[in-house]
Design a protein around this motif. Sequence first.
Motif, PDB file in Angstrom:
ATOM      1  N   ALA A 115       0.541  -1.118   0.048  1.00 39.74           N
ATOM      2  CA  ALA A 115       0.148  -0.127  -0.005  1.00 39.74           C
ATOM      3  C   ALA A 115       0.896   1.303   0.037  1.00 39.74           C
ATOM      4  O   ALA A 115       0.596   2.248  -0.603  1.00 39.74           O
ATOM      5  N   LEU A 116       1.771   1.568   0.804  1.00 40.29           N
ATOM      6  CA  LEU A 116       2.812   2.317   0.993  1.00 40.29           C
ATOM      7  C   LEU A 116       3.587   2.788  -0.567  1.00 40.29           C
ATOM      8  O   LEU A 116       3.510   3.777  -0.904  1.00 40.29           O
ATOM      9  N   SER A 117       3.882   1.742  -0.931  1.00 41.88           N
ATOM     10  CA  SER A 117       4.785   1.849  -2.235  1.00 41.88           C
ATOM     11  C   SER A 117       3.719   2.580  -3.300  1.00 41.88           C
ATOM     12  O   SER A 117       4.161   3.137  -3.861  1.00 41.88           O
ATOM     13  N   PHE A 118       2.640   1.700  -3.455  1.00 38.81           N
ATOM     14  CA  PHE A 118       1.767   2.352  -4.721  1.00 38.81           C
ATOM     15  C   PHE A 118       1.281   3.569  -4.267  1.00 38.81           C
ATOM     16  O   PHE A 118       0.950   4.642  -5.177  1.00 38.81           O
ATOM     17  N   LEU A 119       0.826   4.247  -3.005  1.00 42.00           N
ATOM     18  CA  LEU A 119       0.212   5.478  -2.544  1.00 42.00           C
ATOM     19  C   LEU A 119       1.428   6.634  -2.848  1.00 42.00           C
ATOM     20  O   LEU A 119       1.316   7.295  -3.479  1.00 42.00           O
TER      21      LEU A 119
END
Length: 881
Positions: A279-283
């Motif tokens: 989630a962090l990487s895509f956000l």
Amino acid sequence: MKHSEIREIFFSYFSKKKHYKVLSSPLIPAKDPTLLFANAGMNQFKDVFLEQDIREYKRAVSIQKCMRVSGKHNDFDEVGKTEYHHTFFEMLGNFSFGDYFKEKAIEYAWELLTQYYKFKPEKLWVSVFIEDDDAFQIWEQKIGVPAKKIIRLDEKNNFWQMGETGPCGPCSEIHFDKGESYGTANLMENDKRFVEIWNLVFMQYNKDKEGKLHPLSEPSIDTGMGMERLTSLLQDVDSNYQTDLFKPIIDYIAELSSVDPDNNQNQVDLKVIADHIRALSFLISDGVLPANDGRGYVLRRLLRRASKHGKSLGFTKPFLYKISTKVVDIMKGVYPELEYNRDFISEVVISEEERFNRTLVSGLKRFEEILNKALEAEQKIIPGKDLFTLSDTYGFPLDFAIDLATEKNISIDHQGFQKDLETQREKSRLDLSKKKKTSQHFENIEKYKTEFTGYDNLMEEVSLIAIYTATTAHDRYREVHEVKKSEKSPFKDLILVFNKTPFYPESGGQIGDSGIGKNENVYLEISDTQKHPAGAIIHLAQLKKGTLKPGDRLVLSVNREKRQNTVIHHSATHLLHYALREVLGLHVKQAGSYVGPDKLRFDFTHFKPLNETEQKKIEEIVNLKIRENLSTESDHMNYEAAIEEGAIALFQEKYSDQVRVISMGNFSKELCGGTHVQRSGEIGLFKILSESSISSGIRRIEAIGGETAFLHLQKSSEILNKIQHYFGQQQNMIFEFLVEMDKTSREKEKQIRKTDEADQKKSSFKMINEGISINNVQTVIEYIDDSSRNQLRSLADEIKNKNKGISILLSNINGKSAIIVSVFKTLTNQLDARIIVKEIARLVDGNGGGRPDFAQAGGKPIKNIPHFKNDISEILKKHLT
């Protein structure tokens, strides 16, 4: 079957069925303040389903990036506890906009699952809405599913609606039966045996405010199938976390932490970290950065929760930034932007990890204070409000608090914590909604459309089609059929709509045009131009002469100088964007802009200040491209084709299917509806004025181009020449000369301070010797001219420590009195400096405060100094008696 193969089969199948392939939209919903994040495949088609947008295709297929961390679709707290819940996931979907309906949707789903993904038909069950006989018959008679495997469910389970009102309809879900070894064959109660694969929504009604359902003239299809769950079934594993989407991440986490990935004790920690780092990487790749509200707050929460679970695995230093590279390795083939942003993602994550480690230290100290307070009061529970403050302000995870409180046999107020957390979430949603401009209501505006002709023309003969004047409610405008110059209205401005216009409406950061409109009888001034969402271009105008009626013919003329300067800055912005990406990296994304005749302002994602070398290089690149006199080309093409050709799209913009692409030579290519120079040489010159931070991870450059830049440099040169002439120095020597002069000046100031300090010591001895004794307490009360508050404070403390008594120093500084009271520490039980200073301050209508041993005040200027000193003596005598 690898996840890459699953994607390829899905797209290939629906492409053969004449579906248009639509790329995933970013996780940030385009201009939709009702959503924090895209949470379903249909989000980017919402306006189509609401009949507010028309696409060139009737069938679509997509794999959409999604987040479910808020609202009714919130899986945040379930992550790690189950095998199938995630914060970030991908949604496969096929869509029909008034084309095929139930029968085809069901046929397509069944054929894809059984013939292409090779699911055995006997392993599949379906559910339908209890009243949907059509779907039941299609499944039973057309597809051949046994009636006993078709389960009718109620509205709660099998009826979908977009909101309280609007498009809605029954749905049908396809479930996979894992077999008898997983328990009884109860579809609704045994979720270990039955796994939902695909949800087919049949949008056939429009729900009104009264709750009544009205059949849609063109029923539509919206389907959704979770990529992670489908992959787990096709790879024959019992958990999404065992698929090739997650397992390499989990194995890497286990390797870094030296734990056994198969040990049950580690499962929750490993799953949470693996889910959250995706989630962090895509956000971050989509432009979301850590913040204390809105989307940034969700990102920060995800990172801190993952960090907390990392500590359970033994991580003591930042580690998540390392794991983000594994996410990029797995997903870069599908989402190449992850590779472009690889380094930026790592930088953002490690910076936030380090920040969290710092806040943990202060949070732990605050928690210990709360815990000790509860222990002293013999409380058995820590209030939820205190726990939420710890979490929200200090970033101290609730799980940490629970563990530490349990060690002391103290419970925590879960309910109170959740109440405050929900209040915070609601505030984030409201704050997000407020960012949307107040909606202005224009009567019948939907009837009108305006053609923009201003790319090539700055003058156009047009027809007036609507006139609006403001009502007493400032955001509502009524349509009128005539307006005269003599009329007095609540607001002097009119809103005019024409059939076509050369005036550019404010959009994409570029301000709206201004100018004039006229015919033989009418003259009006247009101060601004805006675009209404319904399609009309509205002109803010003042009627200076004549009478206006719909149907009148006028000639509109754009202010040429303002437009040209604006155009220069807009094209310079495009060159700047690409220069930033070339110098700093491909993680740079536009995060906002202003393009006007006076300057350009460009906000972009980057995590540290630009150094002098970087700024210089960026300026050089832009000016080089200006001198190369690049040709500016404008093309209209399909959105997906433009992206595939390398055009940059802005995540906060909402694009239609057909987009306008602006290319400047082979250097810059962006989706843009704005106006531009024909060749880059028209910009003339580019100069950066400033570079600064506006929020965490967002930098801002302000710059100028064209004549504005020339005049700026001319003015700077003029000032430099004056400085050179004044000091009698050559240009190549002036800087060194001024630096040397500054050093000399500082040395002189240092010497003066030393002299002042020596004089102060002499002065302090003199004051002590001339001081008085009040009830055996040595007291100094003196007025000092030409002093500063710092000097007074320093001298007062020095005197107090020498005479072991009281020092009261006075002065008038900048038209106000300054009063300093300093009391030796052994006297504070008799005298409180705060009380003394307040009583003295009343003599000059002032006020003050401080500590028992030191206080200061101010008020009106001291006029009669001897009398004032005498009054202070009386105050001291009263307190020392």
